[in-house]
Design a protein around this motif. Sequence first.
Motif, short mmCIF file in Angstrom:
data_model
loop_
_atom_site.label_atom_id
_atom_site.label_comp_id
_atom_site.label_asym_id
_atom_site.label_seq_id
_atom_site.Cartn_x
_atom_site.Cartn_y
_atom_site.Cartn_z
N GLU A 96 3.84 -4.58 -4.69
CA GLU A 96 2.67 -3.82 -4.26
C GLU A 96 1.54 -4.78 -3.89
O GLU A 96 1.23 -5.71 -4.63
N ALA A 102 2.01 -0.53 -0.47
CA ALA A 102 0.93 0.05 -1.25
C ALA A 102 1.40 0.56 -2.61
O ALA A 102 0.79 0.28 -3.64
N LYS A 103 2.49 1.32 -2.64
CA LYS A 103 2.93 1.92 -3.89
C LYS A 103 4.44 2.09 -3.88
O LYS A 103 5.01 2.62 -2.92
N TRP A 116 -5.01 -1.02 0.55
CA TRP A 116 -3.79 -0.41 0.02
C TRP A 116 -4.00 0.25 -1.33
O TRP A 116 -3.22 1.13 -1.74
N LYS A 117 -5.07 -0.13 -2.04
CA LYS A 117 -5.33 0.49 -3.33
C LYS A 117 -5.85 1.92 -3.20
O LYS A 117 -5.82 2.69 -4.17
N VAL A 157 -4.59 4.16 -1.11
CA VAL A 157 -3.58 4.94 -0.39
C VAL A 157 -3.45 6.33 -0.99
O VAL A 157 -3.58 6.52 -2.20
#
Length: 492
Positions: free
Chosen positions: A73, A104-105, A131-132, A134
Motif C-alpha cells: 500500500e 491504495a488498499k 492514496w490515503k 481513497v
Amino acid sequence: MAASLRLGRQGILFGLKLSKFNKCLWATHSGQEHARHFFKSSWVLGVAPLKVEMPALSPTMEEGNIVKWMKKEGEAVAAGDALCEIETDKAVVTMESNDDGVMAKILMEEGSRNVRLGTLIAVMVEEGQDWKQVEIPRPDVAPPSAAPPTTHEAAAPVVLPAAPSSHPSPKPAPSGPLRLSPAARHILDTHALDPKLATPTGPRGLITKEDALNLLKKSPAPKATPVTAAPAAPAAPSPVTAPPPPGSRPNIPPLSVPGKPGAPGTFTEIPASNIRRVIAQRLTQSKTTIPHAYASVDCDMAAVMQLRKDLAKEQIKVSVNDFIIKAAAVTLKEIPEVNVTWSGEGPRALDSVHISIAVATDKGLITPIIKDAANKGVQEISTNAKALAQKARDGKLLPEEYQGGSFSISNLGMFGISGFSAVINPPQACILAIGTSRTELQLCEDDQTLRSQQLMTVTLSSDGRLVDDELASRFLDKFRANLEQPQHMILA
C-alpha cells in the motif's frame, strides 16, 4: 395612444424585474456549484478508486487463492508491473497491472482462499492523488470465503430467538413425530436419554447434536439407567469417542481434533486446493461422459537404448520418454485421423501436433504441452520437456503452456509400473500410458536361437466416438514401428 404608453411602461418595468430575478438565480446557481464542487472533493468524499478485481487466468478458472502480494500500500504501480501471485485451477500465475497509479488498499490479504471471479481484491488511485483518501467501494456480493461464516451467524439469531417467543417454556414438548439427526440419535441412545427432554433448535424442529450434548450436560451421570452406560459417561466426556451400542445403525466417523491423536474411527478433513478440485471434476467428467476403449502393444526398445548410448558418447543426453514423445508426434502426423478432439457438435480435426506430457507435482497432476513436437528433434524435445516439468513443479506454468494439447502421454515406467490404463484428458481423443521396459528371451525362428529383447508395454486409451478399434490398432502398429526403428522418424 395613452393605452400604448401605459403598456410600454409596464413592459419596461417587467423587464427590469426579470433581470433582477436572473441575477439572483445566477448567484444561487453559482453557490450550488461551489457546494457541489466542495462535496465532490477528495477531502469530503475521497479519491475515486481504480478497481482491481480477481481475473480469469484460465478458461476453467472459477475462483482463485491470493498467494503473495508483490506491491504494498502506497507503492507506485506502472502498467505491466506484477501486482500479486494467484493460484488458479492449474498453476500459480502472476497478475499484472493494466493501469498506472498507486496501490491504495489491499482488500484480500495473502492466504485468502476461494475468491470468486470479479471479486474486488484491491483498489488503486491515479498518479498524483492522495492514496490515503481513497474511497473504498461497497462490494456487491460478498466473497465465498466469507460467505459460510456470515451465513451461520445470520442463521443463528433468526432461529434461536424465535424459540422463546413462540415457546416460553425452556423445554417445550415438540408437536408431531420427533426428528433427530444421526449424531443426536447416537448420543441419546448411548446415554439412554429421553429425546422428548431435548430442546430442538434445528430447522423444522430437528434435534441436533448440540441439543443432545446440552441435554447430556444437564442430566446427572450416576442416574443413568443402563449399568454399562454409567461408567462410560464420566470416562468419555465427549460422545464422539463413545462406542456405539450393539445392533445400532452405522454412523459417519466423527472429525478428529487437530493437533491431537485421533481416536479409532475418526478422520481429519484435508482442504482441497483449486488444482485438486479441478482434477477431480475433469476425471469424473472424463470417466462418465467418454466411452473409453483400451488397446495394448509391446515395443522392442533395443534400438532406442543403443541410440541413447551412441548419443551419450557425443555428450547428448536424452531420455527414453523423449523418443516416445517424438514417436507419438510423428505417428499422429502420419495418421491424422487420431489427431482430433471432441466438441459439443462433433469431431474437430487439428492442424498441429501438440503433445501433453503428464507431470506429477505436490498439488496434483498437470499436463504441460510440447508444441509442434513432430517438427522438433529429440534433443529439442528433451530440453523443452525438462523446462516445462520444472515450471510445473514450481507452479510457474503460463496458461498457454498447458492449454490446447491434442494428445497426452503418461509415463510411469520410472516407477517400475509394468503397464496401466490412463484416463483421457478431455476434449482430447487419446492418451498413451507407458510402462517400464523389461528383458525377455525370444526364440528366433530363423536359426532357432534365443535372443533377449527390451520390451515395453504401451496402452492406448481412446475415445470410442472418435477412434474405433481398427484405427487404434493402426496407430499402435505405426507407433511401434517408429519406436523400434528411430531412423524412420527422421525420414517422416
